[in-house]
Design a protein around this motif. Structure first.
Motif, PDB file in Angstrom:
ATOM      1  N   ILE A 134      51.128  37.699  29.977  1.00 64.43           N
ATOM      2  CA  ILE A 134      51.854  37.683  31.254  1.00 64.43           C
ATOM      3  C   ILE A 134      50.852  37.980  32.368  1.00 64.43           C
ATOM      4  CG2 ILE A 134      53.718  38.745  32.604  1.00 64.43           C
ATOM      5  CD1 ILE A 134      55.006  39.650  29.978  1.00 64.43           C
ATOM      6  N   LEU A 135      50.837  37.137  33.403  1.00 65.44           N
ATOM      7  CA  LEU A 135      49.928  37.373  34.532  1.00 65.44           C
ATOM      8  C   LEU A 135      50.719  37.891  35.728  1.00 65.44           C
ATOM      9  CD1 LEU A 135      47.637  34.188  34.385  1.00 65.44           C
ATOM     10  CD2 LEU A 135      47.268  36.422  33.307  1.00 65.44           C
ATOM     11  N   SER A 136      50.245  39.001  36.307  1.00 62.96           N
ATOM     12  CA  SER A 136      50.979  39.584  37.440  1.00 62.96           C
ATOM     13  C   SER A 136      50.720  38.814  38.730  1.00 62.96           C
ATOM     14  CB  SER A 136      50.592  41.055  37.626  1.00 62.96           C
ATOM     15  OG  SER A 136      49.225  41.170  38.004  1.00 62.96           O
ATOM     16  N   HIS A 137      49.485  38.382  38.952  1.00 63.13           N
ATOM     17  CA  HIS A 137      49.175  37.581  40.146  1.00 63.13           C
ATOM     18  C   HIS A 137      47.818  36.913  39.980  1.00 63.13           C
ATOM     19  CE1 HIS A 137      47.140  41.375  41.072  1.00 63.13           C
ATOM     20  NE2 HIS A 137      46.458  40.778  42.018  1.00 63.13           N
ATOM     21  N   ALA A 138      47.472  36.069  40.957  1.00 56.41           N
ATOM     22  CA  ALA A 138      46.364  35.127  40.754  1.00 56.41           C
ATOM     23  C   ALA A 138      44.959  35.698  40.932  1.00 56.41           C
ATOM     24  CB  ALA A 138      46.539  33.939  41.707  1.00 56.41           C
ATOM     25  N   HIS A 139      44.802  36.831  41.569  1.00 53.65           N
ATOM     26  CA  HIS A 139      43.437  37.333  41.809  1.00 53.65           C
ATOM     27  C   HIS A 139      42.624  37.340  40.511  1.00 53.65           C
ATOM     28  CE1 HIS A 139      44.492  39.560  45.782  1.00 53.65           C
ATOM     29  NE2 HIS A 139      43.892  38.416  46.023  1.00 53.65           N
ATOM     30  N   LEU A 140      41.336  37.009  40.659  1.00 49.92           N
ATOM     31  CA  LEU A 140      40.487  36.861  39.467  1.00 49.92           C
ATOM     32  C   LEU A 140      40.376  38.138  38.648  1.00 49.92           C
ATOM     33  CD1 LEU A 140      37.503  34.698  40.789  1.00 49.92           C
ATOM     34  CD2 LEU A 140      39.242  34.006  39.121  1.00 49.92           C
ATOM     35  N   ASP A 141      40.535  39.293  39.301  1.00 51.26           N
ATOM     36  CA  ASP A 141      40.443  40.535  38.512  1.00 51.26           C
ATOM     37  C   ASP A 141      41.661  40.710  37.604  1.00 51.26           C
ATOM     38  OD1 ASP A 141      41.829  41.097  40.973  1.00 51.26           O
ATOM     39  OD2 ASP A 141      41.681  43.245  40.554  1.00 51.26           O
ATOM     40  N   HIS A 142      42.624  39.790  37.726  1.00 51.69           N
ATOM     41  CA  HIS A 142      43.801  39.818  36.840  1.00 51.69           C
ATOM     42  C   HIS A 142      43.936  38.564  35.978  1.00 51.69           C
ATOM     43  CE1 HIS A 142      45.570  43.450  38.767  1.00 51.69           C
ATOM     44  NE2 HIS A 142      44.709  43.070  39.694  1.00 51.69           N
TER      45      HIS A 142
END
Ligand SMILES: [Zn+2]
Ligand SMILES: [Zn+2]
Length: 459
Positions: A60-68
């Motif tokens: 599951i991805l919380s948001h698009a920033h590369l650190d995530h």
């Protein structure tokens, strides 16, 4: 019995990657990299073995920033063949950021083909839509107020409620109304970000006022404002902050957007509805008679329609017309901002407006701390020695809640257990201490909280 492990973002900001494992099922929350100035980005530590040896049921991805998200394609290269749950804006923005990351670091972390595999494996969900993660585990995304499509995740794991904050902003920003909370009252485990666990800064309203006043002053004296900014979120926020000043205070501004920002703008245009963007913002847009926030006549994207871009940059930097130039890269490590260092920042009547967080070791951080002699490094004007003579001013725009906002948020969640990630150790411990000792919960008691160490990277 749950085992929750952080393969990154444990006492640091970067490479968020949290695995929840109950012995039978394994769900991964985010899989990012840590961007390190002047070096290759760092992957989470050891997640590949888990994928190869034990297997993961879902991501599951919380948001698009590369650190995530930046390491997600690698999971597929290691043999993961499940789905990646995300909101539609997260999928679209991740696509742009992954491509850009590949361009910079080549196939350092994964082969290009696995980027496609990861994209094709996304399963898309709106906010507040329950979806099945694996047997006995249901998830739901909530607006995290951080960037377009950003989410906090509620997991109902056989009746145990786990709340993963992702990156949260409890403040109102031009596009978002602040992080939302779960309706459920008995949250068992909170896994929270801690970015500003020890830091407070002025409210967003005060920052926007300060920014508006300062740029007005520069423009009125015929100067230029150069605002190096992150392509996702911050650039659009800064552009809209200026738009409000034009609307309310009658500011006369010409605004240029340069760099990757325009590709992200296109994604914003696909999600301009109440599902993803504040109704407050949409009704303001309607009042302006606009269907897009980027079609204001004083706002211009420096895009393919401009043939000789570098000459154009020089021209808008040197001519007599005051303007604001919002440009990448946000931490000034490269990108078109280096052209503006050369053409515009040598003039004392201009201003370099720092509108984003500057990581230690970046040129942006050094400039913020007083460095004025620099050498440009972008493709066009590489190697020019420049002395910054323009005023340099920092504005505390932040995509993350300040300390007090975070504390209030944690208090409202009123959970039984907390695990702190995505912050330096000091911030993680400060918040842990807060929920253990200082938070007075809604029933008037301070609950006994199980001590959970800031997540430890498995060796
Ligand atoms: Zn983020
Ligand atoms: Zn983050």
């Amino acid at each position: 019995m749950f085992k929750i492990s952080a393969f990154g973002a444990a006492g640091e900001v970067g490479r968020s990657c949290v695995l929840i494992d109950d012995g039978e099922r394994r769900v991964l929350l985010d899989c990012g990299v840590k961007i390190v100035p002047k070096e290759r980005s760092l992957p989470p530590s050891g997640i590949e073995e888990v994928v190869r040896e034990e297997g993961i049921d879902s991501v599951i991805l919380s948001h698009a920033h590369l650190d995530h998200t930046g390491y997600t394609p690698r999971l597929f290269q290691e043999g993961y063949n499940g789905v990646v749950h995300a909101t539609p804006p997260t999928r679209d923005i991740s696509h742009i950021l992954w491509l850009d990351h590949l361009k910079i670091e080549k196939e350092e972390h994964y082969l290009t083909s696995f980027l496609e595999t990861a994209l094709l494996s996304t399963s898309l969900h709106d906010y507040r839509e329950k979806f099945r993660v694996c047997d006995g585990v249901i998830a739901e995304f909530f607006d995290a107020g951080h960037i377009l499509g950003s989410s906090s995740v509620l997991l109902d794991w056989d009746g145990v409620l786990i709340w993963y904050t992702g990156d949260i902003n409890t403040s109102k920003t031009p596009f978002h109304d602040g992080a939302k909370f779960p309706d459920e009252e008995d949250i068992d485990i909170v896994i929270s970000e801690s970015t500003n666990g020890t830091r407070d800064f002025p409210s967003r309203k005060v920052v926007e006022e300060d920014f508006g006043r300062e740029i007005t002053e520069v423009l009125e004296r015929g100067g230029k404002v150069i605002a190096p900014s992150f392509a996702v979120g911050r650039s659009q926020e800064v552009a809209m902050t200026i738009a409000r000043w034009v609307d309310i205070k009658g500011l006369d501004a010409q605004v240029y957007l340069d760099g990757m920002i325009r590709y992200v703008n296109e994604i914003y245009l696909n999600y301009l509805d109440e599902k993803w963007v504040s109704p407050r913002f949409l009704s303001w847009l309607k009042d302006q008679g606009l269907s897009s926030p980027f079609e204001m006549e004083y706002l211009r994207e420096i895009d393919e329609s401009i043939k000789r871009k570098e000459a154009f940059r020089k021209q808008i930097s040197k001519n007599a017309d005051p303007c604001v130039i919002i440009t990448t890269s946000g931490m000034m490590e490269g990108g078109p901002v280096h052209s503006y260092f050369r053409y515009a920042c040598t003039d004392p009547k201009n201003m370099l407006a720092i509108v984003g967080f500057q990581v230690e070791g970046t040129l942006g951080r050094e400039i913020m701390e007083g460095r004025r002699q620099i050498v440009t490094t972008n493709g066009f004007g590489n190697g020019y020695s420049v002395e910054i003579k323009s005023k340099v001013k920092r504005f505390h725009f932040s995509g993350h809640s300040p300390r007090l906002g975070l504390q209030e948020y944690l208090l409202l969640l009123d959970a039984k257990n907390y695990l702190f990630v995505h912050g330096d150790s000091e911030s993680c411990y400060a918040l842990e201490k807060y929920v253990k000792h200082e938070a007075v919960h809604s029933n008037g008691e301070v609950k006994a909280l199980k001590r959970i160490e800031p997540a430890v990277i498995p060796s």
